[in-house]
Scaffold this motif. Structure first.
Motif, mmCIF file in Angstrom:
data_model
loop_
_atom_site.group_PDB
_atom_site.id
_atom_site.type_symbol
_atom_site.label_atom_id
_atom_site.label_comp_id
_atom_site.label_asym_id
_atom_site.label_seq_id
_atom_site.Cartn_x
_atom_site.Cartn_y
_atom_site.Cartn_z
ATOM 1 N N GLU A 8 -7.055 28.433 8.879
ATOM 2 C CA GLU A 8 -7.538 27.072 9.027
ATOM 3 C C GLU A 8 -8.819 27.033 9.829
ATOM 4 O O GLU A 8 -9.694 26.232 9.564
ATOM 5 C CB GLU A 8 -6.473 26.207 9.686
ATOM 6 C CG GLU A 8 -6.880 24.747 9.741
ATOM 7 C CD GLU A 8 -5.756 23.860 10.194
ATOM 8 O OE1 GLU A 8 -4.685 24.388 10.438
ATOM 9 O OE2 GLU A 8 -5.978 22.657 10.296
ATOM 10 N N TYR B 137 -6.321 21.002 0.850
ATOM 11 C CA TYR B 137 -5.515 20.064 1.630
ATOM 12 C C TYR B 137 -5.341 18.795 0.827
ATOM 13 O O TYR B 137 -6.307 18.240 0.284
ATOM 14 C CB TYR B 137 -6.173 19.721 2.969
ATOM 15 C CG TYR B 137 -5.469 18.581 3.693
ATOM 16 C CD1 TYR B 137 -4.298 18.807 4.413
ATOM 17 C CD2 TYR B 137 -5.963 17.279 3.638
ATOM 18 C CE1 TYR B 137 -3.637 17.771 5.056
ATOM 19 C CE2 TYR B 137 -5.314 16.231 4.293
ATOM 20 C CZ TYR B 137 -4.151 16.493 4.996
ATOM 21 O OH TYR B 137 -3.492 15.460 5.627
ATOM 22 N N PHE C 141 -1.239 21.722 3.440
ATOM 23 C CA PHE C 141 -2.417 22.592 3.441
ATOM 24 C C PHE C 141 -2.025 23.917 2.795
ATOM 25 O O PHE C 141 -1.099 24.588 3.247
ATOM 26 C CB PHE C 141 -2.922 22.827 4.869
ATOM 27 C CG PHE C 141 -4.353 23.272 4.931
ATOM 28 C CD1 PHE C 141 -5.340 22.430 5.420
ATOM 29 C CD2 PHE C 141 -4.725 24.540 4.498
ATOM 30 C CE1 PHE C 141 -6.670 22.842 5.475
ATOM 31 C CE2 PHE C 141 -6.043 24.952 4.549
ATOM 32 C CZ PHE C 141 -7.022 24.103 5.037
ATOM 33 N N ASN D 242 -11.278 25.257 7.635
ATOM 34 C CA ASN D 242 -11.228 23.849 8.037
ATOM 35 C C ASN D 242 -12.342 23.484 8.988
ATOM 36 O O ASN D 242 -13.068 22.531 8.785
ATOM 37 C CB ASN D 242 -9.872 23.556 8.668
ATOM 38 C CG ASN D 242 -9.710 22.093 8.983
ATOM 39 O OD1 ASN D 242 -10.233 21.250 8.279
ATOM 40 N ND2 ASN D 242 -8.999 21.801 10.049
ATOM 41 N N LYS E 155 -7.519 15.083 9.310
ATOM 42 C CA LYS E 155 -6.170 15.116 8.743
ATOM 43 C C LYS E 155 -5.236 14.431 9.743
ATOM 44 O O LYS E 155 -5.150 14.842 10.898
ATOM 45 C CB LYS E 155 -5.746 16.562 8.483
ATOM 46 C CG LYS E 155 -6.595 17.260 7.429
ATOM 47 C CD LYS E 155 -6.109 18.658 7.124
ATOM 48 C CE LYS E 155 -6.353 19.630 8.258
ATOM 49 N NZ LYS E 155 -7.789 19.860 8.512
#
Length: 260
Positions: free
Chosen positions: A243, A50, A65, A247, A59
């Motif tokens: 993600e 990212y 991304f 993430n 974010k």
């Protein structure tokens, strides 16, 4: 943990710095009071990346991304979620450009199917085609309304040869057997196109549904047009899955004390 960069008078990461997390992820960018804040680049050990704006470790703002499967999202972020306007390139080559909310396609947007070249231009609700829309194919297009990803109700096919076919997508009634012993619910049947008439080209928008009903002067029996059904959304990438893995579980491991 390794950190190389600026600190404030309290010893917190503040300014520009580089950090390596115990799990192998790295961050290079701006910090404020120990948190990622401003522009930076976060690299995941699995290959995801990212680069963009952060606000208090999330974010937030503009950012791009890159996912491990080759897909990519470029656009707006709000509190770690895709929200606002952005473009998603899926691993299979399909693209979506338009509005987002809570990590899902939501609002007005255009989805282009790479394999066929067809594209859906219209409304989305929670990631699903829903509302007034136009489905554009190579030599014809469909204007009407969609519900839960399927065309339903009045609409019309417009052909490049200079004519249009009006009609209605109807939901077939599911036959119920007298002795049903099925434990699982049957899959819903696909809507069926029922044509009412063929006319010359006329202006129309999905909101003008009163123009779509069968006209009193024309009740011609028209057979279904081959190829008139909209392109399938089969193959659409599930952009959230990557993600969630790269993430949620990894990026959050960087604690507030270490810059977030």
């Amino acid at each position: 943990q390794e950190y190389e960069g600026d600190r404030n008078s309290e010893g917190q990461r503040h300014g520009f710095g580089k950090a390596r997390l115990p799990n192998g992820d790295t961050y290079e960018g701006e910090y404020e009071c120990g948190l990622r804040n401003g522009y930076g680049t976060y690299r995941f050990k699995n290959g995801a990346l990212y680069t963009g704006n952060y606000l208090r470790n999330e974010k937030h703002g503009k950012g791009v991304f890159f996912y491990p499967d080759g897909s990519k999202y470029a656009g707006d972020w709000v509190h770690d979620q895709k929200q606002g306007y952005g473009e998603y390139l899926y691993a299979n080559g399909d693209t979506y450009t338009g509005e987002w909310a809570n990590n899902k396609r939501h609002g007005q947007g255009t989805y282009v199917y790479k394999d066929t070249g067809s594209k859906y231009v219209g409304c989305w609700v929670n990631g699903i085609q829903d509302g007034p829309a136009e489905l554009i194919h190579l030599n014809h297009r469909f204007k009407g309304r969609f519900l839960s990803g399927k065309p339903l109700g009045h609409g019309k096919f417009i052909f490049d040869i200079g004519c249009e076919q009006r009609g209605e997508y109807k939901q077939p009634v599911q036959d119920k057997e007298e002795e049903e012993e099925e434990e699982e619910q049957p899959l819903p049947l696909e809507p069926i196109w029922k044509a009412s008439e063929i006319t010359k080209l006329t202006p129309w928008s999905p909101q003008d549904e009163e123009l779509l009903g069968p006209r009193e002067t024309a009740e011609a029996a028209v057979t279904e047009e081959d190829g008139g059904h909209p392109a399938s959304t089969t193959g659409e990438g599930d952009e959230e899955r990557g993600e969630e893995e790269v993430n949620q579980s990894q990026e959050d491991e960087e604690t507030t004390d270490l810059g977030g």
